[in-house]
Design a protein around this motif. Sequence first.
Motif, PDB file in Angstrom:
ATOM      1  N   VAL A 174      46.380  30.626  47.545  1.00  0.00           N
ATOM      2  CA  VAL A 174      47.470  31.590  47.498  1.00  0.00           C
ATOM      3  C   VAL A 174      48.398  31.406  48.694  1.00  0.00           C
ATOM      4  CG1 VAL A 174      48.069  34.041  47.437  1.00  0.00           C
ATOM      5  CG2 VAL A 174      45.974  33.248  46.309  1.00  0.00           C
ATOM      6  N   PHE A 175      49.701  31.335  48.430  1.00  0.00           N
ATOM      7  CA  PHE A 175      50.686  31.214  49.499  1.00  0.00           C
ATOM      8  C   PHE A 175      51.741  32.315  49.377  1.00  0.00           C
ATOM      9  CE2 PHE A 175      48.821  27.054  49.191  1.00  0.00           C
ATOM     10  CZ  PHE A 175      48.732  26.631  50.501  1.00  0.00           C
ATOM     11  N   THR A 176      52.070  32.927  50.528  1.00  0.00           N
ATOM     12  CA  THR A 176      53.164  33.887  50.568  1.00  0.00           C
ATOM     13  C   THR A 176      54.416  33.155  51.022  1.00  0.00           C
ATOM     14  OG1 THR A 176      51.632  35.648  51.136  1.00  0.00           O
ATOM     15  CG2 THR A 176      53.964  36.077  51.535  1.00  0.00           C
ATOM     16  N   ASP A 177      55.296  32.914  50.085  1.00  0.00           N
ATOM     17  CA  ASP A 177      56.509  32.133  50.376  1.00  0.00           C
ATOM     18  C   ASP A 177      57.420  32.287  49.169  1.00  0.00           C
ATOM     19  OD1 ASP A 177      58.280  30.401  51.600  1.00  0.00           O
ATOM     20  OD2 ASP A 177      56.781  28.836  51.976  1.00  0.00           O
ATOM     21  N   MET A 178      58.715  32.060  49.352  1.00  0.00           N
ATOM     22  CA  MET A 178      59.624  32.193  48.223  1.00  0.00           C
ATOM     23  C   MET A 178      59.990  30.820  47.668  1.00  0.00           C
ATOM     24  SD  MET A 178      63.330  34.025  47.953  1.00  0.00           S
ATOM     25  CE  MET A 178      62.773  35.709  48.041  1.00  0.00           C
ATOM     26  N   VAL A 179      59.715  30.627  46.383  1.00  0.00           N
ATOM     27  CA  VAL A 179      60.091  29.359  45.753  1.00  0.00           C
ATOM     28  C   VAL A 179      61.603  29.354  45.553  1.00  0.00           C
ATOM     29  CG1 VAL A 179      59.869  27.927  43.695  1.00  0.00           C
ATOM     30  CG2 VAL A 179      57.851  29.041  44.663  1.00  0.00           C
ATOM     31  N   ASP A 229      38.607  26.428  33.384  1.00  0.00           N
ATOM     32  CA  ASP A 229      38.291  25.096  33.916  1.00  0.00           C
ATOM     33  C   ASP A 229      38.284  25.123  35.444  1.00  0.00           C
ATOM     34  OD1 ASP A 229      37.987  22.504  34.664  1.00  0.00           O
ATOM     35  OD2 ASP A 229      39.565  21.701  33.367  1.00  0.00           O
ATOM     36  N   PRO A 230      37.105  25.355  36.040  1.00  0.00           N
ATOM     37  CA  PRO A 230      37.007  25.481  37.501  1.00  0.00           C
ATOM     38  C   PRO A 230      37.421  24.221  38.258  1.00  0.00           C
ATOM     39  CG  PRO A 230      35.018  26.281  36.417  1.00  0.00           C
ATOM     40  CD  PRO A 230      35.828  25.589  35.367  1.00  0.00           C
ATOM     41  N   SER A 231      37.521  23.081  37.561  1.00  0.00           N
ATOM     42  CA  SER A 231      37.885  21.859  38.283  1.00  0.00           C
ATOM     43  C   SER A 231      39.387  21.780  38.563  1.00  0.00           C
ATOM     44  CB  SER A 231      37.461  20.622  37.468  1.00  0.00           C
ATOM     45  OG  SER A 231      38.357  20.411  36.393  1.00  0.00           O
ATOM     46  N   LEU A 232      40.169  22.641  37.951  1.00  0.00           N
ATOM     47  CA  LEU A 232      41.619  22.602  38.175  1.00  0.00           C
ATOM     48  C   LEU A 232      41.962  22.998  39.609  1.00  0.00           C
ATOM     49  CD1 LEU A 232      43.035  24.311  34.942  1.00  0.00           C
ATOM     50  CD2 LEU A 232      42.987  21.864  35.473  1.00  0.00           C
ATOM     51  N   ASP A 233      43.030  22.410  40.105  1.00  0.00           N
ATOM     52  CA  ASP A 233      43.555  22.730  41.432  1.00  0.00           C
ATOM     53  C   ASP A 233      44.718  23.712  41.217  1.00  0.00           C
ATOM     54  OD1 ASP A 233      44.779  22.784  43.890  1.00  0.00           O
ATOM     55  OD2 ASP A 233      44.854  20.600  44.144  1.00  0.00           O
ATOM     56  N   VAL A 234      44.453  25.002  41.442  1.00  0.00           N
ATOM     57  CA  VAL A 234      45.441  26.036  41.091  1.00  0.00           C
ATOM     58  C   VAL A 234      46.008  26.687  42.351  1.00  0.00           C
ATOM     59  CG1 VAL A 234      45.853  28.185  39.831  1.00  0.00           C
ATOM     60  CG2 VAL A 234      44.240  26.495  38.913  1.00  0.00           C
ATOM     61  N   THR A 235      47.329  26.723  42.430  1.00  0.00           N
ATOM     62  CA  THR A 235      48.024  27.328  43.570  1.00  0.00           C
ATOM     63  C   THR A 235      48.949  28.434  43.074  1.00  0.00           C
ATOM     64  OG1 THR A 235      48.013  25.224  44.757  1.00  0.00           O
ATOM     65  CG2 THR A 235      49.613  26.863  45.494  1.00  0.00           C
ATOM     66  N   LEU A 236      48.864  29.589  43.679  1.00  0.00           N
ATOM     67  CA  LEU A 236      49.746  30.706  43.352  1.00  0.00           C
ATOM     68  C   LEU A 236      50.688  30.964  44.530  1.00  0.00           C
ATOM     69  CD1 LEU A 236      50.116  33.294  41.294  1.00  0.00           C
ATOM     70  CD2 LEU A 236      48.961  34.489  43.129  1.00  0.00           C
ATOM     71  N   ILE A 237      51.979  31.056  44.227  1.00  0.00           N
ATOM     72  CA  ILE A 237      52.958  31.331  45.286  1.00  0.00           C
ATOM     73  C   ILE A 237      53.729  32.600  44.922  1.00  0.00           C
ATOM     74  CG2 ILE A 237      54.857  30.380  46.674  1.00  0.00           C
ATOM     75  CD1 ILE A 237      54.156  27.604  45.469  1.00  0.00           C
ATOM     76  N   ASP A 238      53.727  33.564  45.833  1.00  0.00           N
ATOM     77  CA  ASP A 238      54.529  34.771  45.622  1.00  0.00           C
ATOM     78  C   ASP A 238      55.311  35.054  46.902  1.00  0.00           C
ATOM     79  OD1 ASP A 238      54.505  37.337  43.510  1.00  0.00           O
ATOM     80  OD2 ASP A 238      55.109  37.850  45.555  1.00  0.00           O
ATOM     81  N   ALA A 239      56.525  35.565  46.741  1.00  0.00           N
ATOM     82  CA  ALA A 239      57.382  35.830  47.904  1.00  0.00           C
ATOM     83  C   ALA A 239      56.838  36.976  48.759  1.00  0.00           C
ATOM     84  CB  ALA A 239      58.805  36.148  47.435  1.00  0.00           C
ATOM     85  N   GLN A 240      56.016  37.821  48.145  1.00  0.00           N
ATOM     86  CA  GLN A 240      55.472  38.976  48.860  1.00  0.00           C
ATOM     87  C   GLN A 240      53.983  38.767  49.144  1.00  0.00           C
ATOM     88  OE1 GLN A 240      57.744  41.515  49.548  1.00  0.00           O
ATOM     89  NE2 GLN A 240      59.170  40.088  48.592  1.00  0.00           N
ATOM     90  N   ALA A 241      53.496  39.467  50.159  1.00  0.00           N
ATOM     91  CA  ALA A 241      52.077  39.357  50.506  1.00  0.00           C
ATOM     92  C   ALA A 241      51.191  40.094  49.513  1.00  0.00           C
ATOM     93  CB  ALA A 241      51.845  39.887  51.916  1.00  0.00           C
ATOM     94  N   SER A 242      51.784  41.024  48.756  1.00  0.00           N
ATOM     95  CA  SER A 242      51.050  41.711  47.700  1.00  0.00           C
ATOM     96  C   SER A 242      52.053  42.115  46.627  1.00  0.00           C
ATOM     97  CB  SER A 242      50.301  42.927  48.247  1.00  0.00           C
ATOM     98  OG  SER A 242      51.207  43.836  48.838  1.00  0.00           O
ATOM     99  N   HIS A 243      51.523  42.547  45.482  1.00  0.00           N
ATOM    100  CA  HIS A 243      52.396  42.908  44.364  1.00  0.00           C
ATOM    101  C   HIS A 243      52.274  44.402  44.088  1.00  0.00           C
ATOM    102  CE1 HIS A 243      54.524  42.399  40.525  1.00  0.00           C
ATOM    103  NE2 HIS A 243      53.634  43.220  40.015  1.00  0.00           N
ATOM    104  N   LEU A 263      51.424  33.920  55.032  1.00  0.00           N
ATOM    105  CA  LEU A 263      49.978  34.082  54.877  1.00  0.00           C
ATOM    106  C   LEU A 263      49.535  33.071  53.849  1.00  0.00           C
ATOM    107  CD1 LEU A 263      47.370  36.021  55.163  1.00  0.00           C
ATOM    108  CD2 LEU A 263      48.172  36.993  53.030  1.00  0.00           C
ATOM    109  N   SER A 264      48.438  32.442  54.096  1.00  0.00           N
ATOM    110  CA  SER A 264      47.913  31.612  53.029  1.00  0.00           C
ATOM    111  C   SER A 264      46.417  31.788  52.921  1.00  0.00           C
ATOM    112  CB  SER A 264      48.252  30.142  53.263  1.00  0.00           C
ATOM    113  OG  SER A 264      47.459  29.620  54.296  1.00  0.00           O
ATOM    114  N   LEU A 265      45.974  31.806  51.689  1.00  0.00           N
ATOM    115  CA  LEU A 265      44.547  31.890  51.408  1.00  0.00           C
ATOM    116  C   LEU A 265      44.189  30.598  50.697  1.00  0.00           C
ATOM    117  CD1 LEU A 265      44.654  35.506  49.989  1.00  0.00           C
ATOM    118  CD2 LEU A 265      43.585  34.865  52.142  1.00  0.00           C
ATOM    119  N   ALA A 266      43.973  29.567  51.456  1.00  0.00           N
ATOM    120  CA  ALA A 266      43.823  28.262  50.825  1.00  0.00           C
ATOM    121  C   ALA A 266      42.403  27.712  50.944  1.00  0.00           C
ATOM    122  CB  ALA A 266      44.824  27.275  51.413  1.00  0.00           C
ATOM    123  N   GLY A 267      41.519  28.505  51.481  1.00  0.00           N
ATOM    124  CA  GLY A 267      40.146  28.023  51.627  1.00  0.00           C
ATOM    125  C   GLY A 267      39.286  28.416  50.445  1.00  0.00           C
TER     126      GLY A 267
END
Lengths: 106, 424
Positions: free
Chosen positions: B102-107, B54-68, B19-23
């Motif tokens: 937001v990405f659901t994936d395991m680093v 700082d709203p101009s930052l490009d922030v990506t969150l990756i978690d192995a699970q779809a929720s915590h 699942l990704s919430l990248a929009g």
Amino acid sequence: MRGFPVTPVLRLAFGLALAPLALVGTAHAADQVAVMADACSGCHGTDGHSVGGMPAFSGKKADELKKVLHDFKSGAREATVMDRIAKAYSVEQLDAIADYFASRKK
Amino acid sequence: MTKISRRSFNALVGAAGALSLAGGLSACSSGPRVVVVGGGFGGATAAKYLKRYDPSLDVTLIDAQASHFTCPFSNTVLVGMNDMAYIERKFDKLNTMHGVKVFTDMVTAIDPATKVVKTAGGKTFEYDRLIVSPGIDFKWNAIEGYDEAASNVMPHAWKAGPQTVLLKKQLEAMPNGGLVVIAPPGNPFRCPPGPYERASLIAGYLKKHKPKSKLLILDAKDAFAKDKLFKEGWEKMYDDIIEWVPAAKNGKVTKVNAKDGTVETDFEKFKPAVANIIPPQTAGQIAITAGLADKSGFCPVDPNTFESTLAKNIHVIGDAAIAGDMPKSGYSASSQAKVCAAAIIALFKGEKPLPLSAINTCYSLVAPDYGISVAAVFAVKDGKIASIPNSGGVSPMGANYQFRKKEADFAVGWYQSICQDSWA
């Protein structure tokens, strides 16, 4: 940590200037007061907008918040946990925290 | 947790795999890139506050699970006060309200030289700064016989999720008159008062539903967080149910046998109906794999910025970090995340990072209407994160019913607020 400049109005203006339109009112600069005050938001909600049973700061005047915090620090006001927390800060720091939350969007 | 049990649990609760919430709001993110690994209290708060500061930052969150699923309040799920949905935190608002991708994936790998993160799903993410907030993993076999397979028979339930459900089912299935063993580890470990809140709430459940039962705490320590307060409550409410055996009285569990269900200390052998073994811990696996941990199994960091002292441009927060006097708690992780977010922004600007100012406030329920707390404010002293003297500490001893009830109500308010502040 005493005596840092307390200029909530200027700080708010700076935050607004940085923010794109969609996020106006939520963004603000990460200065020393923000970092100190935002530590409170774990219990009291982001910008003091508590969603549960914890006291909210939104809509409170700075002087009102200052008095409560001073009284927690001195022990004049009964508390469960805030007396323990307020003692960690100087009066100037408590005032800065109060000004910060009073300046946040309601 | 095994990958298999995670997958089957996801299937069970109907959460989708990838699942990704990248929009969302991220279109306006043209600034430096920050990747956050882990969506717990630390990672979620860091992602949110980076965008807030700082709203101009490009922030990506990756978690192995779809929720915590949060560990705080998971003890209330064990005894039926709340359901699993109550402790489930979704990541969608981090995207829609704050513009975090937001990405659901395991680093699975971090390369500090090229500043790239790789995932099990075959993706790569480039970063300018990385925040690693992976929580904990377990030292399997530190207790003889307690490996990952054994945890499916004798749950640790020290990461909320399928383990919580398993322990709850075991408590429901045990007979009236059965023995529950809780075996807390030595320090340091996630949520120092957690095992004792768990013992308290389970004792309350037994008292009501299975009153002939006993609960034995076989401890690897001689003292624990809020211990006087817990013992005061236990004497009042659970005197005939809870027995705490400290390490000095041979309480430490040295061996378990998942096949015959036995739990051993150096001198005694027990056959509990329910065995909750909480093993010694390390930083989450990715922190170990990436070489961010020292011999202790946890990650040394700069006390003001949480930048790893072992790898540049990588920050470690939460339970995985060695954070001086700050306990391994959700509140600590969330407070550290804000300090870290502000520090990263200062570092991007070439400014000196601000000095740390952080808080921990943590409630425990001795009963649903009986709460106790610990609080502390932290600053850096002599290069270490230290509690500010003459402040903080635990709830008073001997407080009346109204006081304890008020703190129990505040515990719920605390949970609602910190979840809002971290994920919404």
